[in-house]
Design an enzyme around this catalytic site. Structure first.
Site, PDB file in Angstrom:
ATOM      1  N   ASP A  37      -8.994   6.020  -1.795  1.00 56.93           N
ATOM      2  CA  ASP A  37      -7.703   6.669  -2.470  1.00 56.93           C
ATOM      3  C   ASP A  37      -8.314   7.152  -3.729  1.00 56.93           C
ATOM      4  O   ASP A  37      -9.390   7.424  -3.942  1.00 56.93           O
ATOM      5  CB  ASP A  37      -6.705   5.544  -3.053  1.00 56.93           C
ATOM      6  CG  ASP A  37      -6.971   4.573  -3.777  1.00 56.93           C
ATOM      7  OD1 ASP A  37      -8.427   4.596  -4.347  1.00 56.93           O
ATOM      8  OD2 ASP A  37      -6.405   3.682  -4.687  1.00 56.93           O
TER       9      ASP A  37
ATOM     10  N   TYR B  43      -6.113   6.424   4.752  1.00 59.83           N
ATOM     11  CA  TYR B  43      -6.182   5.331   3.612  1.00 59.83           C
ATOM     12  C   TYR B  43      -5.509   4.048   3.625  1.00 59.83           C
ATOM     13  O   TYR B  43      -5.984   3.052   3.872  1.00 59.83           O
ATOM     14  CB  TYR B  43      -5.795   6.110   2.265  1.00 59.83           C
ATOM     15  CG  TYR B  43      -5.547   4.919   1.457  1.00 59.83           C
ATOM     16  CD1 TYR B  43      -6.667   4.445   0.829  1.00 59.83           C
ATOM     17  CD2 TYR B  43      -4.428   4.270   0.999  1.00 59.83           C
ATOM     18  CE1 TYR B  43      -6.587   3.334  -0.390  1.00 59.83           C
ATOM     19  CE2 TYR B  43      -4.173   3.235   0.161  1.00 59.83           C
ATOM     20  CZ  TYR B  43      -5.574   2.851  -0.366  1.00 59.83           C
ATOM     21  OH  TYR B  43      -5.276   1.572  -1.132  1.00 59.83           O
TER      22      TYR B  43
ATOM     23  N   CYS C  27     -17.839   1.953 -19.355  1.00 53.65           N
ATOM     24  CA  CYS C  27     -19.059   1.755 -18.721  1.00 53.65           C
ATOM     25  C   CYS C  27     -19.741   0.660 -19.205  1.00 53.65           C
ATOM     26  O   CYS C  27     -20.754   0.190 -18.384  1.00 53.65           O
ATOM     27  CB  CYS C  27     -19.685   3.146 -18.795  1.00 53.65           C
ATOM     28  SG  CYS C  27     -18.897   4.744 -18.292  1.00 53.65           S
TER      29      CYS C  27
ATOM     30  N   GLY D  21      10.488   6.676  -6.813  1.00 52.53           N
ATOM     31  CA  GLY D  21       9.938   8.080  -6.538  1.00 52.53           C
ATOM     32  C   GLY D  21       9.576   8.213  -4.753  1.00 52.53           C
ATOM     33  O   GLY D  21       9.224   7.258  -4.393  1.00 52.53           O
TER      34      GLY D  21
ATOM     35  N   GLU E 139       0.711  -1.304  -0.017  1.00 58.76           N
ATOM     36  CA  GLU E 139       0.002   0.041  -0.222  1.00 58.76           C
ATOM     37  C   GLU E 139       1.054   1.281  -0.103  1.00 58.76           C
ATOM     38  O   GLU E 139       0.581   2.295  -0.701  1.00 58.76           O
ATOM     39  CB  GLU E 139      -1.046  -0.046   1.354  1.00 58.76           C
ATOM     40  CG  GLU E 139      -2.131  -0.851   0.993  1.00 58.76           C
ATOM     41  CD  GLU E 139      -2.794  -0.644  -0.323  1.00 58.76           C
ATOM     42  OE1 GLU E 139      -3.148   0.158  -0.548  1.00 58.76           O
ATOM     43  OE2 GLU E 139      -3.456  -1.746  -0.779  1.00 58.76           O
TER      44      GLU E 139
ATOM     45  N   CYS F  35     -19.276  -2.092 -16.876  1.00 65.52           N
ATOM     46  CA  CYS F  35     -19.085  -1.659 -15.376  1.00 65.52           C
ATOM     47  C   CYS F  35     -20.084  -2.355 -14.591  1.00 65.52           C
ATOM     48  O   CYS F  35     -21.263  -2.117 -14.923  1.00 65.52           O
ATOM     49  CB  CYS F  35     -18.895  -0.147 -15.322  1.00 65.52           C
ATOM     50  SG  CYS F  35     -18.778   0.165 -13.356  1.00 65.52           S
TER      51      CYS F  35
END
Ligand code: SF4
Length: 335
Positions: A133, A115, A194, A76, A32, A197
């Site tokens: 998130d 989170y 969509c 990063g 995570e 979905c």
């Protein structure tokens, strides 16, 4: 929301990622933290290397920080790994090496926000805690037709409360991963799929042709562009590097660089730090984009080095690869 449909979609369509299916809270935590600001496919090899090198919290707590940063070089946002190590030390000291199991204990650890706690509680412990998130914000703001500015905490909080209500009715472990996966694979920022979905029947944005308007995010300030002159200082056997103290890329090594477009002014600054040298060649201009600034770097090879400086460390050329260096400087071609 049709939670059953969402969960069944996830179980049938989830990606086979190496950090998936982990219920060890230490491993869930690592994945995570890595997934913050980083794509799942990019995280996979880093996750593999990380758990191989540091299979337990104790290994992380006692790790050499330079080696730790070397393992994650290129991903990063390196500060998150320093904070992870601090958290691991606290877990060793205050929890006898046992990963905390409550929301209240987890939220106190450095580098762990709401989170991450939600993700650990739901994925590792199967407890109903919302993990909101960027992916989940996108899905929910579209699904609910919430036009609030999602850069604002108070707007995100509303979605968090809704997400909490949903997870309480669901299998927490599956729900959290399903929402994140739906955002990554189907409800993508551009051209969401969509038609396939599992939430489309009651999705506000889909039913009202508002997909391109959601989530609403107010405009950010333009990134600041900073010009640097970068010197690759090289003598017969050594290079000279600096270890960064600044919060951006703290603890990473870099070539000496000066905030100036003029290499002559930069040579003066180098000389003020105690090192003299002659510019041999221009190695090119490089650009690196961070979230809030852009570095434009003119790189020069400098030889005939003399003088001493406490600002830099001298390293053997063949050891260069051992030092953790941010991509911004690693990308400079020196040969
Ligand atoms: S129907 Fe489209 S906009 Fe709505 S949640 Fe699904 S993918 Fe996102």
């Amino acid at each position: 929301m049709n939670i059953e449909k969402l969960e069944s979609w996830f179980l049938n369509h989830k990606r086979d990622l190496n950090f998936r299916g982990q219920t060890n809270p230490y491993f869930v935590w690592i994945s995570e933290i890595m997934l913050q600001q980083t794509q799942a496919e990019t995280v996979e090899p880093y996750f593999e290397k990380f758990i191989h090198k540091y299979p337990t919290i104790e290994d992380l707590a006692t790790a050499n920080l330079d080696e730790l940063k070397k393992i994650v070089e290129g991903i990063g946002y390196y500060r998150r790994f320093k904070l992870m190590q601090e958290a691991a030390m606290i877990i060793m000291q205050d929890y006898q090496g046992q990963f905390p199991t409550t929301y209240e204990d987890l939220i106190k650890l450095p580098g762990i926000g709401k989170y991450t706690v939600g993700a650990i509680m739901s994925i590792a412990y199967n407890k109903p805690y919302s993990a909101l998130d960027g992916n989940v914000i996108r899905v929910l703001s579209r699904y609910l037709g919430d036009f609030g500015d999602m850069r604002k905490d108070k707007e995100k909080k509303k979605l968090d409360q809704y997400n909490q209500q949903m997870i309480e009715k669901a299998n927490p472990r599956i729900y959290t991963e399903a929402m994140i996966e739906l955002g990554a694979l189907i409800c993508r920022p551009k051209q969401p799929k969509c038609e396939i979905c599992p939430l489309n029947a009651h999705c506000y944005a889909y039913q009202n042709d508002q997909i391109d308007n959601l989530p609403f995010l107010s405009k950010l300030k333009k990134q600041k562009e900073i010009h640097y002159t970068v010197f690759i200082l090289e003598d017969e056997k050594n290079y000279y590097l600096r270890k960064r103290q600044e919060s951006l890329l703290e603890g990473m090594y870099e070539w000496p660089q000066f905030e100036s477009e003029s290499y002559l002014a930069s040579l003066d600054q180098l000389s003020e730090s105690g090192i003299e040298g002659d510019i041999l060649s221009f190695l090119g201009q490089y650009k690196h984009i961070f979230s809030h600034q852009i570095w434009v770097m003119d790189a020069y090879l400098v030889k005939k080095i003399h003088g001493e400086s406490t600002h830099y460390i001298k390293i053997k050329k063949e050891h260069l690869e051992k030092y953790p260096m941010a991509v911004a400087h690693r990308k400079i071609k020196i040969a």
